[in-house]
Design an enzyme around this catalytic site. Structure first.
Site, PDB file in Angstrom:
ATOM      1  N   SER A 187       0.860  -1.345   0.218  1.00 54.74           N
ATOM      2  CA  SER A 187       0.115   0.554   0.307  1.00 54.74           C
ATOM      3  C   SER A 187       0.679   1.128   0.019  1.00 54.74           C
ATOM      4  CB  SER A 187      -0.615  -0.299   0.847  1.00 54.74           C
ATOM      5  OG  SER A 187      -1.211   1.594   1.040  1.00 54.74           O
ATOM      6  N   TYR A 200      -2.045  -0.843  10.574  1.00 49.61           N
ATOM      7  CA  TYR A 200      -1.935  -1.385   9.177  1.00 49.61           C
ATOM      8  C   TYR A 200      -0.577  -0.985   8.582  1.00 49.61           C
ATOM      9  CZ  TYR A 200      -3.708  -1.732   4.514  1.00 49.61           C
ATOM     10  OH  TYR A 200      -4.699  -2.166   3.365  1.00 49.61           O
TER      11      TYR A 200
END
Length: 292
Positions: A187, A200
């Protein structure tokens, strides 16, 4: 013939209607509805005869990748959670509509035994695994900071995003032939972490390191390892885990979030023979956010 379009206006732009869902989230209630390439993706046989395993294939990026792989000629086994059976049926329908086999499997990859069983199921169904896509992930926004991240949440994020990827790669490797590949989903958060997604983002950084290291380890076996780093993408995880969806994606230079269909071609390319000299690479699909 498809005409060139301004990418900033090719898909919906915020502001979006305020919306909230319990985790894991579902596609149906989302406004605007996500685009997985149902009407737009055209295959050309780039993965003809391949056997693929995709985690988190019931919705979002995973569904778009499953659809694209099938239209490129691959059979697909994909995972979902028990509460996502309806979503999984929809993904399976699109794979089968492309004339390929769809094998949806309810699997919580936080447990090592489940990961081992998943690989065994894939080998029983297909005989081998040509492409492993480690895509399943968990996040939960905590705007109040690190103090609000419980040990339970921290453990769930790490076990879903890292442990599952590690176990599946380890167990699948003996069944990945030369020319096969592993593709991980990292990401933009790996490079530009949002404070409210600290745990995360940390795992997404670890996925970059894992990808680089494993690629070097497996090069002499003829197995390539790469990753895709999406920016903001309009998936059910967003209304299920973020407190505000109204301006989601507005921070990207293109001024909007990606649709899952815009991520799938990167995974197809990395799985295809055209990417034969590409390994240890991160394909950044961030909507213009510069990354290292």
């Amino acid at each position: 013939m498809n005409q060139p379009q301004n990418p900033a206006h090719q898909h919906p732009r915020p502001e979006f209607p305020a919306q909230d869902q319990p985790h894991p989230g579902w596609t149906g209630p989302m406004d605007p509805p996500p685009d997985h390439g149902e009407q737009s993706y055209r295959g050309s046989g780039r993965l003809d005869g391949r056997k693929a395993v995709i985690t988190g294939g019931d919705s979002g990026i995973g569904r778009a990748v499953a659809l694209a792989f099938a239209r490129e000629g691959a059979d697909v086994l994909f995972t979902h959670l028990d509460e996502e059976k309806e979503e999984a049926r929809e993904t399976a329908r699109w794979v089968e509509d492309a004339g390929r086999r769809a094998v949806p499997v309810s699997c919580d990859i936080r447990e090592e035994a489940n990961c081992r069983s998943l690989v065994e199921r894939a080998v029983a169904e297909f005989g081998r695994i040509d492409v492993l896509v480690n895509n399943a992930a968990y996040q939960m926004s905590q705007p109040e900071g690190i103090e609000a991240i419980s040990t339970e949440q921290f453990d769930r994020v790490l076990r879903t995003n890292l442990y599952g990827m590690f176990w599946l790669s380890k167990f699948a490797l003996p069944h990945i032939p030369e020319g096969g590949s592993i593709i991980n989903s990292t990401s933009v958060q790996a490079y530009k972490p949002s404070p409210h997604l600290l745990d995360y983002a940390m795992t997404k950084g670890a996925i970059v390191t894992f990808t680089h290291g494993l690629a070097q380890m497996l090069a002499d076996r003829g197995v390539r390892v790469n990753a895709v780093a999406p920016g903001p993408v309009w998936t059910p995880l967003i209304p299920a885990t973020l407190p505000d969806t109204v301006e989601f994606g507005k921070q990207a230079p293109l001024g909007r979030p990606a649709q899952p269909a815009e991520m799938a071609p990167a995974y197809v390319f990395l799985a295809s023979p055209e990417a034969s000299f590409i390994t240890a690479e991160i394909v950044n699909a961030t909507g213009g956010t510069p990354l290292p």
